[in-house]
Design a protein around this motif. Structure first.
Motif, mmCIF file in Angstrom:
data_model
loop_
_atom_site.group_PDB
_atom_site.id
_atom_site.type_symbol
_atom_site.label_atom_id
_atom_site.label_comp_id
_atom_site.label_asym_id
_atom_site.label_seq_id
_atom_site.Cartn_x
_atom_site.Cartn_y
_atom_site.Cartn_z
ATOM 1 N N ASN A 121 67.176 128.356 31.705
ATOM 2 C CA ASN A 121 66.554 127.100 31.285
ATOM 3 C C ASN A 121 66.102 126.235 32.466
ATOM 4 N N ASN A 122 65.994 126.866 33.628
ATOM 5 C CA ASN A 122 65.523 126.180 34.845
ATOM 6 C C ASN A 122 66.346 124.930 35.182
ATOM 7 N N LEU A 123 67.627 124.965 34.864
ATOM 8 C CA LEU A 123 68.512 123.829 35.170
ATOM 9 C C LEU A 123 69.181 124.045 36.525
ATOM 10 N N TYR A 124 68.341 124.087 37.560
ATOM 11 C CA TYR A 124 68.844 124.232 38.928
ATOM 12 C C TYR A 124 67.820 123.598 39.868
ATOM 13 N N ARG A 125 68.251 123.297 41.055
ATOM 14 C CA ARG A 125 67.341 122.695 42.038
ATOM 15 C C ARG A 125 67.668 123.224 43.432
ATOM 16 N N LEU A 126 66.661 123.189 44.284
ATOM 17 C CA LEU A 126 66.807 123.613 45.670
ATOM 18 C C LEU A 126 67.189 122.407 46.515
ATOM 19 N N GLU A 127 68.352 122.467 47.149
ATOM 20 C CA GLU A 127 68.819 121.365 47.988
ATOM 21 C C GLU A 127 68.151 121.423 49.368
ATOM 22 N N GLU A 128 68.078 120.278 49.992
ATOM 23 C CA GLU A 128 67.489 120.225 51.333
ATOM 24 C C GLU A 128 68.480 120.744 52.362
ATOM 25 N N THR A 129 68.002 121.566 53.261
ATOM 26 C CA THR A 129 68.815 122.075 54.370
ATOM 27 C C THR A 129 68.030 121.916 55.669
ATOM 28 N N ASP A 169 66.101 129.641 57.539
ATOM 29 C CA ASP A 169 66.614 130.939 57.097
ATOM 30 C C ASP A 169 67.777 130.790 56.103
ATOM 31 N N PHE A 170 67.900 129.589 55.514
ATOM 32 C CA PHE A 170 69.022 129.335 54.602
ATOM 33 C C PHE A 170 68.563 128.467 53.427
ATOM 34 N N LEU A 171 68.859 128.909 52.203
ATOM 35 C CA LEU A 171 68.508 128.170 50.987
ATOM 36 C C LEU A 171 69.769 127.942 50.162
ATOM 37 N N TRP A 172 69.838 126.768 49.527
ATOM 38 C CA TRP A 172 70.996 126.457 48.701
ATOM 39 C C TRP A 172 70.524 125.881 47.364
ATOM 40 N N TYR A 173 70.908 126.562 46.286
ATOM 41 C CA TYR A 173 70.558 126.126 44.938
ATOM 42 C C TYR A 173 71.809 125.615 44.209
ATOM 43 N N THR A 174 71.680 124.490 43.537
ATOM 44 C CA THR A 174 72.763 123.959 42.706
ATOM 45 C C THR A 174 72.249 123.827 41.278
ATOM 46 N N ILE A 175 73.170 123.891 40.325
ATOM 47 C CA ILE A 175 72.756 123.792 38.925
ATOM 48 C C ILE A 175 72.736 122.325 38.494
ATOM 49 N N ILE A 176 71.907 122.025 37.511
ATOM 50 C CA ILE A 176 71.833 120.681 36.933
ATOM 51 C C ILE A 176 72.696 120.708 35.667
#
Length: 215
Positions: free
Chosen positions: A164-172, A176-183
Protein backbone atom coordinates in the motif's frame (compact mmCIF):
# COMPACT_ATOMS: atom_id res chain seq x y z
CA UNK A 1 59.16 -29.93 125.71
CA UNK A 2 55.45 -29.18 125.73
CA UNK A 3 56.09 -25.52 124.88
CA UNK A 4 58.35 -26.46 121.96
CA UNK A 5 55.74 -28.80 120.57
CA UNK A 6 53.04 -26.14 120.79
CA UNK A 7 55.34 -23.64 119.07
CA UNK A 8 55.99 -26.03 116.15
CA UNK A 9 52.26 -26.67 115.69
CA UNK A 10 51.55 -22.90 115.68
CA UNK A 11 54.24 -22.24 113.09
CA UNK A 12 52.96 -25.01 110.82
CA UNK A 13 49.48 -23.50 111.05
CA UNK A 14 50.76 -20.04 110.03
CA UNK A 15 52.67 -21.45 107.03
CA UNK A 16 49.59 -23.37 105.85
CA UNK A 17 47.40 -20.26 106.03
CA UNK A 18 49.97 -18.22 104.11
CA UNK A 19 50.00 -20.73 101.18
CA UNK A 20 46.21 -20.84 101.04
CA UNK A 21 46.06 -17.04 100.91
CA UNK A 22 48.58 -16.89 98.06
CA UNK A 23 46.68 -19.48 96.03
CA UNK A 24 43.43 -17.60 96.46
CA UNK A 25 45.08 -14.31 95.50
CA UNK A 26 46.62 -15.89 92.41
CA UNK A 27 43.26 -17.31 91.31
CA UNK A 28 41.58 -13.92 91.72
CA UNK A 29 44.21 -12.32 89.50
CA UNK A 30 43.97 -14.86 86.66
CA UNK A 31 40.19 -15.19 86.36
CA UNK A 32 39.46 -11.60 85.20
CA UNK A 33 42.11 -11.83 82.46
CA UNK A 34 40.43 -14.98 81.11
CA UNK A 35 37.05 -13.23 80.89
CA UNK A 36 38.66 -10.22 79.23
CA UNK A 37 40.16 -12.43 76.49
CA UNK A 38 36.70 -13.78 75.60
CA UNK A 39 35.14 -10.32 75.54
CA UNK A 40 37.80 -8.93 73.19
CA UNK A 41 37.55 -11.53 70.37
CA UNK A 42 37.88 -9.54 67.11
CA UNK A 43 34.70 -9.02 65.09
CA UNK A 44 36.17 -10.99 62.22
CA UNK A 45 36.60 -14.02 64.46
CA UNK A 46 33.05 -13.64 65.71
CA UNK A 47 31.76 -13.54 62.12
CA UNK A 48 33.76 -16.64 61.28
CA UNK A 49 32.32 -18.41 64.30
CA UNK A 50 28.82 -17.38 63.23
CA UNK A 51 29.46 -18.65 59.72
CA UNK A 52 30.77 -21.95 61.03
CA UNK A 53 27.62 -22.37 63.09
CA UNK A 54 25.43 -21.86 60.03
CA UNK A 55 24.58 -18.18 60.68
CA UNK A 56 25.60 -15.82 57.85
CA UNK A 57 25.73 -12.08 58.19
CA UNK A 58 25.70 -9.38 55.50
CA UNK A 59 25.82 -11.85 52.59
CA UNK A 60 24.65 -10.33 49.29
CA UNK A 61 23.44 -12.70 46.58
CA UNK A 62 24.74 -11.85 43.08
CA UNK A 63 22.11 -10.51 40.70
CA UNK A 64 21.18 -12.99 37.98
CA UNK A 65 20.15 -11.49 34.64
CA UNK A 66 17.11 -13.30 33.32
CA UNK A 67 16.19 -13.35 29.66
CA UNK A 68 12.76 -12.08 28.70
CA UNK A 69 12.61 -14.32 25.64
CA UNK A 70 13.73 -17.81 24.67
CA UNK A 71 17.32 -17.49 23.49
CA UNK A 72 17.27 -20.47 21.10
CA UNK A 73 18.18 -18.43 18.03
CA UNK A 74 19.22 -21.56 16.16
CA UNK A 75 15.80 -23.15 16.68
CA UNK A 76 13.74 -20.13 15.54
CA UNK A 77 16.02 -19.37 12.59
CA UNK A 78 16.24 -22.88 11.18
CA UNK A 79 12.53 -23.39 11.74
CA UNK A 80 11.78 -20.38 9.53
CA UNK A 81 14.12 -21.67 6.82
CA UNK A 82 12.57 -25.14 6.81
CA UNK A 83 9.10 -23.61 6.71
CA UNK A 84 10.10 -21.74 3.56
CA UNK A 85 11.78 -24.77 1.99
CA UNK A 86 12.26 -27.99 3.95
CA UNK A 87 15.06 -29.03 1.59
CA UNK A 88 16.99 -25.76 1.85
CA UNK A 89 20.61 -26.17 2.96
CA UNK A 90 22.34 -23.60 5.16
CA UNK A 91 25.49 -22.98 7.17
CA UNK A 92 25.18 -21.92 10.83
CA UNK A 93 27.54 -19.17 11.98
CA UNK A 94 27.93 -19.50 15.77
CA UNK A 95 29.72 -16.17 16.15
CA UNK A 96 26.87 -14.13 14.66
CA UNK A 97 24.10 -16.61 15.58
CA UNK A 98 22.80 -16.56 12.03
CA UNK A 99 22.15 -18.93 9.14
CA UNK A 100 23.92 -18.37 5.83
CA UNK A 101 21.85 -19.56 2.86
CA UNK A 102 23.03 -19.70 -0.76
CA UNK A 103 19.99 -18.97 -2.93
CA UNK A 104 21.63 -19.13 -6.35
CA UNK A 105 24.87 -18.27 -8.13
CA UNK A 106 24.70 -14.55 -7.22
CA UNK A 107 22.24 -14.22 -4.34
CA UNK A 108 22.38 -15.32 -0.70
CA UNK A 109 20.49 -14.85 2.56
CA UNK A 110 21.62 -14.14 6.13
CA UNK A 111 18.88 -14.88 8.67
CA UNK A 112 18.78 -14.52 12.45
CA UNK A 113 15.65 -14.83 14.63
CA UNK A 114 15.61 -14.74 18.42
CA UNK A 115 17.26 -12.91 21.30
CA UNK A 116 17.33 -12.37 25.06
CA UNK A 117 15.90 -8.99 26.08
CA UNK A 118 14.88 -8.18 22.50
CA UNK A 119 13.39 -10.81 20.19
CA UNK A 120 14.65 -9.73 16.78
CA UNK A 121 13.89 -10.68 13.21
CA UNK A 122 16.80 -9.82 10.93
CA UNK A 123 16.94 -10.89 7.29
CA UNK A 124 19.64 -9.77 4.86
CA UNK A 125 19.37 -10.35 1.13
CA UNK A 126 22.74 -10.15 -0.66
CA UNK A 127 22.92 -9.68 -4.44
CA UNK A 128 25.06 -8.11 -7.15
CA UNK A 129 25.87 -4.39 -6.76
CA UNK A 130 24.28 -3.67 -10.16
CA UNK A 131 20.88 -4.07 -8.44
CA UNK A 132 21.48 -1.01 -6.25
CA UNK A 133 19.77 1.31 -8.76
CA UNK A 134 16.77 -1.00 -9.18
CA UNK A 135 14.81 0.17 -6.16
CA UNK A 136 11.54 -1.38 -7.25
CA UNK A 137 13.22 -4.79 -7.40
CA UNK A 138 14.83 -4.36 -3.96
CA UNK A 139 11.61 -3.16 -2.31
CA UNK A 140 9.86 -6.25 -3.60
CA UNK A 141 12.69 -8.31 -2.13
CA UNK A 142 12.05 -6.65 1.25
CA UNK A 143 8.43 -7.77 0.95
CA UNK A 144 9.62 -11.29 0.05
CA UNK A 145 11.88 -11.44 3.11
CA UNK A 146 9.05 -10.48 5.46
CA UNK A 147 6.52 -12.81 3.88
CA UNK A 148 8.89 -15.78 3.68
CA UNK A 149 10.78 -15.66 6.99
CA UNK A 150 9.06 -13.34 9.48
CA UNK A 151 6.11 -14.10 11.77
CA UNK A 152 4.29 -12.76 14.88
CA UNK A 153 2.73 -9.99 12.79
CA UNK A 154 5.96 -8.63 11.29
CA UNK A 155 5.27 -10.49 8.07
CA UNK A 156 1.75 -9.03 7.72
CA UNK A 157 2.76 -5.49 8.74
CA UNK A 158 5.64 -5.20 6.31
CA UNK A 159 3.77 -6.84 3.45
CA UNK A 160 0.75 -4.57 3.95
CA UNK A 161 2.92 -1.44 4.19
CA UNK A 162 4.82 -2.22 0.99
CA UNK A 163 1.75 -3.24 -1.00
CA UNK A 164 0.00 0.00 0.00
CA UNK A 165 3.04 2.26 -0.46
CA UNK A 166 3.08 3.07 3.27
CA UNK A 167 6.82 3.68 3.44
CA UNK A 168 9.21 6.54 2.83
CA UNK A 169 12.87 7.04 2.00
CA UNK A 170 14.73 8.76 4.84
CA UNK A 171 17.47 11.28 4.21
CA UNK A 172 21.02 10.01 4.61
CA UNK A 173 24.45 11.52 4.08
CA UNK A 174 25.69 8.70 1.85
CA UNK A 175 25.17 7.90 -1.83
CA UNK A 176 25.73 4.18 -1.29
CA UNK A 177 23.20 3.79 1.55
CA UNK A 178 19.37 3.96 1.56
CA UNK A 179 17.02 3.68 4.51
CA UNK A 180 13.28 3.06 4.21
CA UNK A 181 10.82 3.31 7.12
CA UNK A 182 7.16 2.36 7.14
CA UNK A 183 4.32 4.84 7.68
CA UNK A 184 2.40 3.26 10.55
CA UNK A 185 -1.12 4.66 10.91
CA UNK A 186 -1.68 2.61 14.06
CA UNK A 187 -0.81 4.96 16.93
CA UNK A 188 -1.54 2.49 19.73
CA UNK A 189 1.38 1.85 22.08
CA UNK A 190 3.09 -1.46 21.48
CA UNK A 191 6.35 -3.24 22.22
CA UNK A 192 6.80 -3.99 18.51
CA UNK A 193 9.44 -1.98 16.66
CA UNK A 194 9.45 -1.82 12.86
CA UNK A 195 12.87 -0.51 11.92
CA UNK A 196 12.26 -0.74 8.18
CA UNK A 197 14.95 -1.81 5.74
CA UNK A 198 18.29 -0.54 4.52
CA UNK A 199 20.04 -0.98 1.18
CA UNK A 200 23.81 -0.66 1.14
CA UNK A 201 26.68 -1.21 -1.26
CA UNK A 202 29.38 -3.36 0.32
CA UNK A 203 32.27 -4.19 -1.98
CA UNK A 204 30.88 -5.82 -5.11
CA UNK A 205 27.56 -6.62 -3.44
CA UNK A 206 24.34 -4.96 -2.35
CA UNK A 207 22.95 -5.82 1.06
CA UNK A 208 19.24 -5.38 1.78
CA UNK A 209 18.56 -5.70 5.51
CA UNK A 210 15.02 -5.90 6.98
CA UNK A 211 14.59 -5.72 10.76
CA UNK A 212 11.78 -5.94 13.30
CA UNK A 213 11.95 -6.55 17.06
CA UNK A 214 9.85 -7.12 20.17
CA UNK A 215 11.12 -5.32 23.26
Amino acid sequence: MMKQALLLIFCSFLISCSKTSEATSSQEKTEPSSVSAIDTIPNTMQRRASSASGIQEDVEEPEVEECVFDTSTYHFTTEAIKKYDKNQDFHWDKQSSSALVKLNATDSLILSIGGCNHFTYSATYVTDKAKFSDRKFLIQKAKWLAKSFFSQGFDEKYVYSIENNLYRLEETQRDDFLWYTIIDKDTAETNYTYEGWTIEKVGGKVRLNLIGSIN
